[in-house]
Write an enzyme that holds these catalytic residues in place. Structure first.
Site, PDB file in Angstrom:
ATOM      1  N   ARG A 103       0.834  -1.218   0.000  1.00 63.71           N
ATOM      2  CA  ARG A 103       0.000   0.000   0.000  1.00 63.71           C
ATOM      3  C   ARG A 103       0.870   1.270   0.000  1.00 63.71           C
ATOM      4  O   ARG A 103       1.056   1.902  -1.042  1.00 63.71           O
ATOM      5  CB  ARG A 103      -0.972  -0.024   1.201  1.00 63.71           C
ATOM      6  CG  ARG A 103      -2.097   0.990   1.133  1.00 63.71           C
ATOM      7  CD  ARG A 103      -1.731   2.396   1.500  1.00 63.71           C
ATOM      8  NE  ARG A 103      -1.202   2.521   2.848  1.00 63.71           N
ATOM      9  CZ  ARG A 103      -0.658   3.644   3.315  1.00 63.71           C
ATOM     10  NH1 ARG A 103      -0.583   4.725   2.540  1.00 63.71           N
ATOM     11  NH2 ARG A 103      -0.177   3.702   4.547  1.00 63.71           N
ATOM     12  N   HIS A 161       5.058   4.826  12.607  1.00 60.14           N
ATOM     13  CA  HIS A 161       5.032   4.712  11.139  1.00 60.14           C
ATOM     14  C   HIS A 161       5.976   5.786  10.607  1.00 60.14           C
ATOM     15  O   HIS A 161       5.560   6.917  10.352  1.00 60.14           O
ATOM     16  CB  HIS A 161       3.589   4.920  10.668  1.00 60.14           C
ATOM     17  CG  HIS A 161       3.394   4.914   9.189  1.00 60.14           C
ATOM     18  ND1 HIS A 161       2.761   3.882   8.524  1.00 60.14           N
ATOM     19  CD2 HIS A 161       3.721   5.810   8.236  1.00 60.14           C
ATOM     20  CE1 HIS A 161       2.716   4.163   7.234  1.00 60.14           C
ATOM     21  NE2 HIS A 161       3.293   5.327   7.033  1.00 60.14           N
ATOM     22  N   HIS A 187       8.696   7.356   8.002  1.00 63.11           N
ATOM     23  CA  HIS A 187       9.361   7.388   6.686  1.00 63.11           C
ATOM     24  C   HIS A 187      10.823   7.774   6.913  1.00 63.11           C
ATOM     25  O   HIS A 187      11.173   8.356   7.937  1.00 63.11           O
ATOM     26  CB  HIS A 187       8.625   8.356   5.752  1.00 63.11           C
ATOM     27  CG  HIS A 187       7.308   7.792   5.279  1.00 63.11           C
ATOM     28  ND1 HIS A 187       7.112   7.305   4.019  1.00 63.11           N
ATOM     29  CD2 HIS A 187       6.124   7.610   5.927  1.00 63.11           C
ATOM     30  CE1 HIS A 187       5.866   6.862   3.897  1.00 63.11           C
ATOM     31  NE2 HIS A 187       5.247   7.038   5.045  1.00 63.11           N
ATOM     32  N   CYS A 214       4.112   9.325   0.003  1.00 64.28           N
ATOM     33  CA  CYS A 214       2.720   9.751  -0.088  1.00 64.28           C
ATOM     34  C   CYS A 214       2.590  10.718  -1.250  1.00 64.28           C
ATOM     35  O   CYS A 214       3.365  11.676  -1.361  1.00 64.28           O
ATOM     36  CB  CYS A 214       2.281  10.422   1.211  1.00 64.28           C
ATOM     37  SG  CYS A 214       0.627  11.107   1.107  1.00 64.28           S
ATOM     38  N   ASN A 260       8.790   4.308   3.488  1.00 60.42           N
ATOM     39  CA  ASN A 260       8.816   3.904   4.893  1.00 60.42           C
ATOM     40  C   ASN A 260      10.190   3.348   5.222  1.00 60.42           C
ATOM     41  O   ASN A 260      10.906   2.883   4.332  1.00 60.42           O
ATOM     42  CB  ASN A 260       7.808   2.751   5.131  1.00 60.42           C
ATOM     43  CG  ASN A 260       6.387   3.207   5.108  1.00 60.42           C
ATOM     44  OD1 ASN A 260       5.675   2.972   4.156  1.00 60.42           O
ATOM     45  ND2 ASN A 260       5.952   3.848   6.160  1.00 60.42           N
TER      46      ASN A 260
HETATM   47  P1  HMG Z   1     -13.462  14.086  -2.424  1.00 61.66           P
HETATM   48  O1  HMG Z   1     -13.256  14.482  -3.851  1.00 61.66           O
HETATM   49  O2  HMG Z   1     -13.585  15.181  -1.409  1.00 61.66           O
HETATM   50  O3  HMG Z   1     -14.659  13.050  -2.254  1.00 61.66           O
HETATM   51  O4  HMG Z   1     -12.258  13.163  -2.017  1.00 61.66           O
HETATM   52  P2  HMG Z   1     -16.198  13.166  -2.510  1.00 61.66           P
HETATM   53  O5  HMG Z   1     -16.879  12.417  -1.400  1.00 61.66           O
HETATM   54  O6  HMG Z   1     -16.608  14.601  -2.766  1.00 61.66           O
HETATM   55  O7  HMG Z   1     -16.410  12.338  -3.872  1.00 61.66           O
HETATM   56  C1  HMG Z   1     -15.863  12.758  -5.109  1.00 61.66           C
HETATM   57  C2  HMG Z   1     -15.788  11.568  -6.045  1.00 61.66           C
HETATM   58  O8  HMG Z   1     -14.899  10.582  -5.524  1.00 61.66           O
HETATM   59  C3  HMG Z   1     -17.121  10.861  -6.259  1.00 61.66           C
HETATM   60  O9  HMG Z   1     -17.112  10.301  -7.566  1.00 61.66           O
HETATM   61  C4  HMG Z   1     -17.059   9.722  -5.271  1.00 61.66           C
HETATM   62  O10 HMG Z   1     -17.880   8.623  -5.617  1.00 61.66           O
HETATM   63  C5  HMG Z   1     -15.604   9.343  -5.367  1.00 61.66           C
HETATM   64  P3  HMG Z   1     -17.823  11.051  -8.805  1.00 61.66           P
HETATM   65  O11 HMG Z   1     -19.255  11.187  -8.389  1.00 61.66           O
HETATM   66  O12 HMG Z   1     -17.123  12.364  -8.934  1.00 61.66           O
HETATM   67  O13 HMG Z   1     -17.558  10.118  -9.947  1.00 61.66           O
HETATM   68  N1  HMG Z   1     -15.131   8.681  -4.128  1.00 61.66           N
HETATM   69  C6  HMG Z   1     -14.548   7.473  -4.081  1.00 61.66           C
HETATM   70  N2  HMG Z   1     -14.241   6.584  -5.043  1.00 61.66           N
HETATM   71  C7  HMG Z   1     -13.657   5.421  -4.654  1.00 61.66           C
HETATM   72  N3  HMG Z   1     -13.372   5.131  -3.350  1.00 61.66           N
HETATM   73  C8  HMG Z   1     -13.667   6.005  -2.375  1.00 61.66           C
HETATM   74  C9  HMG Z   1     -14.288   7.233  -2.733  1.00 61.66           C
HETATM   75  N4  HMG Z   1     -14.696   8.291  -2.020  1.00 61.66           N
HETATM   76  C10 HMG Z   1     -15.217   9.165  -2.873  1.00 61.66           C
HETATM   77  N5  HMG Z   1     -13.361   5.720  -1.098  1.00 61.66           N
HETATM   78  C11 HMG Z   1     -11.295  11.386  -0.723  1.00 61.66           C
HETATM   79  C12 HMG Z   1     -12.142  12.631  -0.684  1.00 61.66           C
HETATM   80  C13 HMG Z   1     -10.966  11.026   0.718  1.00 61.66           C
HETATM   81  C14 HMG Z   1     -12.066  10.272  -1.372  1.00 61.66           C
HETATM   82  C15 HMG Z   1     -10.007  11.683  -1.550  1.00 61.66           C
HETATM   83  O14 HMG Z   1      -9.419  12.828  -1.031  1.00 61.66           O
HETATM   84  C16 HMG Z   1      -9.024  10.565  -1.510  1.00 61.66           C
HETATM   85  O15 HMG Z   1      -9.261   9.493  -2.056  1.00 61.66           O
HETATM   86  N6  HMG Z   1      -7.867  10.771  -0.858  1.00 61.66           N
HETATM   87  C17 HMG Z   1      -6.890   9.709  -0.673  1.00 61.66           C
HETATM   88  C18 HMG Z   1      -5.520  10.267  -0.567  1.00 61.66           C
HETATM   89  C19 HMG Z   1      -4.566   9.129  -0.291  1.00 61.66           C
HETATM   90  O16 HMG Z   1      -4.860   7.980  -0.522  1.00 61.66           O
HETATM   91  N7  HMG Z   1      -3.372   9.479   0.229  1.00 61.66           N
HETATM   92  C20 HMG Z   1      -2.386   8.491   0.539  1.00 61.66           C
HETATM   93  C21 HMG Z   1      -2.731   7.627   1.699  1.00 61.66           C
HETATM   94  S1  HMG Z   1      -2.463   8.400   3.274  1.00 61.66           S
HETATM   95  C22 HMG Z   1      -0.778   8.162   3.579  1.00 61.66           C
HETATM   96  O17 HMG Z   1      -0.063   7.685   2.731  1.00 61.66           O
HETATM   97  C23 HMG Z   1      -0.247   8.477   4.946  1.00 61.66           C
HETATM   98  C24 HMG Z   1      -0.014   7.215   5.799  1.00 61.66           C
HETATM   99  O18 HMG Z   1       0.878   6.326   5.162  1.00 61.66           O
HETATM  100  C25 HMG Z   1       0.546   7.618   7.159  1.00 61.66           C
HETATM  101  C26 HMG Z   1       1.766   8.541   7.049  1.00 61.66           C
HETATM  102  O19 HMG Z   1       2.740   8.192   6.370  1.00 61.66           O
HETATM  103  O20 HMG Z   1       1.686   9.595   7.666  1.00 61.66           O
HETATM  104  C27 HMG Z   1      -1.322   6.452   6.056  1.00 61.66           C
HETATM  105 MG    MG Z   2       3.018   6.528   5.188  1.00 63.22          MG
END
Ligand code: HMG
Ligand code: MG
Length: 302
Positions: free
Chosen positions: A15, A208, A210, A241, A250
Site C-alpha cells: 500500500r 510509522h 518514513h 505519499c 517507509n
Molecule cells: P473528495 O473528492 O472530497 O470526495 O475526495 P467526494 O466524497 O466529494 O467524492 C468525489 C468523487 O470521488 C465521487 O465520484 C465519489 O464517488 C468518489 P464522482 O461522483 O465524482 O464520480 N469517491 C470514491 N471513489 C472510490 N473510493 C472512495 C471514494 N470516495 C469518494 N473511497 C477522498 C475525498 C478522501 C475520497 C479523496 O481525497 C481521496 O481518495 N484521498 C486519498 C488520498 C490518499 O490515498 N493518500 C495516501 C494515503 S495516506 C498516507 O499515505 C499516509 C499514511 O501512510 C501515514 C503517514 O505516512 O503519515 C497512512
Molecule cells: Mg506513510
C-alpha cells in the site's frame, strides 16, 4: 522504559510502498504476488490495498482486484485504507480483514490529502467505525505529519496527542503515528510519544516512520524506549505519499528486522525471505532495494 521483548511488524509495501510508484501503474498480478511472498516470509499484518478515490491515487485503483485475488494465509491479517463509508463498503465486498482510517495532525495536510479539515475528517470516520463495528472488523487509525508537515512545518506534540485521542475514543484499536515526510529526530520523536501516551495508552500506539532523512531507525529505537512495540515498515524501503512531495519510503522492513534481531527482540519474520522479496519487487520496478541491510547481505542465491 525497557525495550519491548517482542514487536509486531505491520508491513506497508503493497500500500504505502506502491501508492506513489512513479514508473507507471504496477500490474495487479505483481501486487498480489508481493503480498503472497510477504505472508510466506512470516508477516502477520499486511496493508494490502487502499480503497481511496482512483482519481486521487490511480496506483490503488485495482484495490478490489488485489484484495480478492490474494491467496490468503491463515493467521495473516490483510488490511486496507478506507477514508470514508464508500471505501469501507467497497473493501467489505472483498472480505477485507481489517481497515484503517487516516487523519492528520496538520490542517493543511488534511486538506491536501483527504480534502477536508481535521474536524471534518473525524466526523467522516465516525460512520466508518460504526459500520465496521456492525460487521465485526477492527479499524486502525493513522495520524500523519506527527513530526513535521510539508506545508505547515513544525507540528506541536499536543496536536498529535489530540488527534490520536479522538481516534482512540472513536474506537480505533491502534493508532499509528506517521512521520509522513521523515523529518523527525530521536528527541522530537520521544517528546511526541511522551505527549501522546498521556492521552492514549502506549500499547495502543504504533510508529510509522518514513526514512527521508535517514533518521527512522534512530527514531524507532527512541520510541521503543518510550514503550512502542508496533512498527510499520515497507520491504525494500518502498513508498511515499502522493500528497507529501519529496517524502521517501517507509523505513525498510529489512533494516528494522536486523535492528530487532540485534536487540534480541522477537518478530517471527524470516529476514532473508524479506530481503529476497525486496530484490524481487524492486527488480519488477526496475531498481534496487533502498534497504542497507538488503544491499549488504544480498539475496539468498547471490
Ligand atoms: P473528495 O473528492 O472530497 O470526495 O475526495 P467526494 O466524497 O466529494 O467524492 C468525489 C468523487 O470521488 C465521487 O465520484 C465519489 O464517488 C468518489 P464522482 O461522483 O465524482 O464520480 N469517491 C470514491 N471513489 C472510490 N473510493 C472512495 C471514494 N470516495 C469518494 N473511497 C477522498 C475525498 C478522501 C475520497 C479523496 O481525497 C481521496 O481518495 N484521498 C486519498 C488520498 C490518499 O490515498 N493518500 C495516501 C494515503 S495516506 C498516507 O499515505 C499516509 C499514511 O501512510 C501515514 C503517514 O505516512 O503519515 C497512512
Ligand atoms: Mg506513510
Amino acid at each position: 522504559m525497557p525495550l519491548p521483548t517482542s514487536v509486531k511488524l505491520f508491513e506497508m509495501a503493497p500500500r504505502d510502498g506502491l501508492q506513489n510508484e512513479p514508473g507507471g501503474i504496477v500490474p495487479t498480478g505483481t501486487k498480489i504476488a508481493l503480498i503472497e511472498r510477504l505472508a510466506k516470509a512470516g508477516m502477520t499484518h499486511i496493508e494490502a490495498a487502499s480503497f481511496v478515490s482512483p482519481k486521487w491515487v490511480p496506483q490503488m485503483g485495482d484495490a478490489a482486484e488485489v484484495m480478492s485475488g490474494i491467496k490468503r494465509q491463515p493467521g495473516v491479517v490483510y488490511s486496507a485504507l478506507t477514508p470514508n463509508l464508500k471505501g469501507l463498503e467497497n473493501a467489505l465486498e472483498t472480505g477485507v480483514d481489517e481497515v484503517a482510517v487516516f487523519g492528520a495532525a496538520s490542517e493543511a495536510f488534511s486538506q491536501k490529502n483527504i480534502n477536508c479539515s481535521i474536524a471534518e475528517s473525524l466526523a467522516r470516520f465516525e460512520p466508518v467505525l460504526e459500520r465496521a463495528r456492525e460487521v465485526g472488523i477492527r479499524v486502525r487509525g493513522y495520524v500523519s505529519c506527527v513530526l513535521g508537515c510539508p506545508y505547515e512545518g513544525e507540528i506541536a506534540p499536543g496536536k498529535v496527542a489530540e488527534v490520536a485521542k479522538a481516534l482512540y475514543d472513536m474506537g480505533c484499536y491502534e493508532i499509528s503515528l506517521g512521520d509522513t515526510i521523515g523529518v523527525g529526530t530521536p528527541m522530537a520523536a520521544r517528546r511526541m510519544i511522551e505527549a501522546t501516551r498521556q492521552q492514549v495508552p502506549v500499547e495502543f500506539l504504533a510508529a510509522h516512520f518514513h526514512d527521508t532523512y535517514g533518521m527512522a531507525l534512530a527514531n524507532l529505537y527512541a520510541v521503543m524506549e518510550e514503550g512502542i512495540s508496533v512498527i510499520d515498515a515497507a520491504t525494500a524501503g518502498l513508498g511515499g505519499c502522493p500528497y507529501a512531495k519529496g517524502a521517501s519510503g517507509n523505513v525498510a522492513t529489512e533494516d528494522v528486522l536486523y535492528l530487532l534481531e540485534g536487540l534480541g527482540i522477537e518478530t517471527g519474520i524470516d529476514l532473508q525471505a524479506v530481503i529476497d522479496t525486496g530484490y524481487w519487487i524492486t527488480g519488477q520496478l526496475g531498481r534496487k532495494p533502498s534497504s542497507k541491510v538488503a544491499l549488504a547481505k544480498g539475496r539468498a542465491s547471490s
